[in-house]
Design a protein around this motif. Structure first.
Motif, PDB file in Angstrom:
ATOM      1  N   VAL A  17     -13.523  -3.245   1.497  1.00  0.00           N
ATOM      2  CA  VAL A  17     -12.337  -3.831   2.133  1.00  0.00           C
ATOM      3  C   VAL A  17     -11.610  -4.667   1.092  1.00  0.00           C
ATOM      4  N   PRO A  18     -10.265  -4.639   1.073  1.00  0.00           N
ATOM      5  CA  PRO A  18      -9.545  -5.462   0.098  1.00  0.00           C
ATOM      6  C   PRO A  18      -9.866  -6.938   0.299  1.00  0.00           C
ATOM      7  N   LYS A  19      -9.913  -7.662  -0.789  1.00  0.00           N
ATOM      8  CA  LYS A  19     -10.218  -9.084  -0.749  1.00  0.00           C
ATOM      9  C   LYS A  19      -8.922  -9.898  -0.726  1.00  0.00           C
ATOM     10  N   TYR A  20      -8.927 -10.948   0.057  1.00  0.00           N
ATOM     11  CA  TYR A  20      -7.805 -11.885   0.047  1.00  0.00           C
ATOM     12  C   TYR A  20      -8.025 -12.870  -1.089  1.00  0.00           C
ATOM     13  N   ASN A  21      -6.983 -13.090  -1.852  1.00  0.00           N
ATOM     14  CA  ASN A  21      -7.039 -14.037  -2.954  1.00  0.00           C
ATOM     15  C   ASN A  21      -5.760 -14.861  -2.907  1.00  0.00           C
ATOM     16  N   GLY A  24      -3.642 -14.267  -5.617  1.00  0.00           N
ATOM     17  CA  GLY A  24      -3.560 -12.852  -5.945  1.00  0.00           C
ATOM     18  C   GLY A  24      -2.209 -12.217  -5.667  1.00  0.00           C
ATOM     19  N   SER A  25      -2.203 -10.911  -5.828  1.00  0.00           N
ATOM     20  CA  SER A  25      -1.012 -10.096  -5.635  1.00  0.00           C
ATOM     21  C   SER A  25      -0.511 -10.171  -4.191  1.00  0.00           C
ATOM     22  N   ILE A  26       0.786 -10.256  -4.039  1.00  0.00           N
ATOM     23  CA  ILE A  26       1.399 -10.288  -2.701  1.00  0.00           C
ATOM     24  C   ILE A  26       1.100  -8.984  -1.976  1.00  0.00           C
ATOM     25  N   VAL A  27       1.163  -7.861  -2.674  1.00  0.00           N
ATOM     26  CA  VAL A  27       0.910  -6.564  -2.053  1.00  0.00           C
ATOM     27  C   VAL A  27      -0.534  -6.481  -1.572  1.00  0.00           C
ATOM     28  N   ARG A  28      -1.488  -6.862  -2.418  1.00  0.00           N
ATOM     29  CA  ARG A  28      -2.896  -6.776  -2.032  1.00  0.00           C
ATOM     30  C   ARG A  28      -3.198  -7.722  -0.870  1.00  0.00           C
ATOM     31  N   ASN A  29      -2.641  -8.923  -0.895  1.00  0.00           N
ATOM     32  CA  ASN A  29      -2.860  -9.858   0.208  1.00  0.00           C
ATOM     33  C   ASN A  29      -2.196  -9.366   1.487  1.00  0.00           C
ATOM     34  N   SER A  30      -1.025  -8.763   1.389  1.00  0.00           N
ATOM     35  CA  SER A  30      -0.373  -8.180   2.571  1.00  0.00           C
ATOM     36  C   SER A  30      -1.204  -7.040   3.135  1.00  0.00           C
ATOM     37  N   TYR A  70       1.362   0.297  -5.786  1.00  0.00           N
ATOM     38  CA  TYR A  70       0.751  -0.925  -6.297  1.00  0.00           C
ATOM     39  C   TYR A  70      -0.766  -0.947  -6.175  1.00  0.00           C
ATOM     40  N   LEU A  71      -1.322  -0.071  -5.352  1.00  0.00           N
ATOM     41  CA  LEU A  71      -2.762  -0.059  -5.126  1.00  0.00           C
ATOM     42  C   LEU A  71      -3.338   1.287  -5.566  1.00  0.00           C
ATOM     43  N   PRO A  72      -4.524   1.272  -6.166  1.00  0.00           N
ATOM     44  CA  PRO A  72      -5.131   2.537  -6.576  1.00  0.00           C
ATOM     45  C   PRO A  72      -5.582   3.367  -5.373  1.00  0.00           C
ATOM     46  N   THR A  73      -5.697   4.655  -5.576  1.00  0.00           N
ATOM     47  CA  THR A  73      -6.065   5.588  -4.507  1.00  0.00           C
ATOM     48  C   THR A  73      -7.358   5.192  -3.811  1.00  0.00           C
ATOM     49  N   GLN A  74      -8.362   4.759  -4.564  1.00  0.00           N
ATOM     50  CA  GLN A  74      -9.647   4.427  -3.934  1.00  0.00           C
ATOM     51  C   GLN A  74      -9.543   3.259  -2.964  1.00  0.00           C
TER      52      GLN A  74
END
Length: 99
Positions: A17-21, A24-30, A70-74
């Motif tokens: 699961v993506p981690k909240y940081n 961190g990146s706005i895209v990853r946190n969103s 912005y995010l890798p396929t995996q």
């Protein structure tokens, strides 16, 4: 993301699961908050759970974040084990089988 389905519930492995940081990146946190908002259970100690009622929303969300670039396929693809009987139709566009 490694997943399995049991009793019409999709489980995403907690380590995938993506981690909240906060820094961190706005895209990853969103992405983290979007996934969490439709999860039935979203706790770092357990696999995240998604009931079948939200699978269409999950599919659309994964496609949208994958297309952002912005995010890798995996991080935006569901990985089912090779012994999985059948991937549900609504999840096929965002899934693969791993060995």
């Amino acid at each position: 993301m490694r997943v399995k389905i049991e009793n019409e519930v999709l489980f995403i492995h907690r380590e995938d699961v993506p981690k909240y940081n906060k820094q961190g990146s706005i895209v990853r946190n969103s992405y983290f908050w979007a996934l969490r908002s439709i999860a039935g259970r979203a706790n770092s100690r357990y696999d995240w759970e998604f009931e079948s009622e939200v699978w269409l929303a999950l599919q659309r969300m994964l496609i949208s974040f994958a297309e952002s670039g912005y995010l890798p396929t995996q991080e935006t693809q569901l990985e089912f084990a090779s012994e999985t009987e059948e991937i549900p139709k609504v999840l096929r566009l965002v899934s693969t089988i791993i060995s």
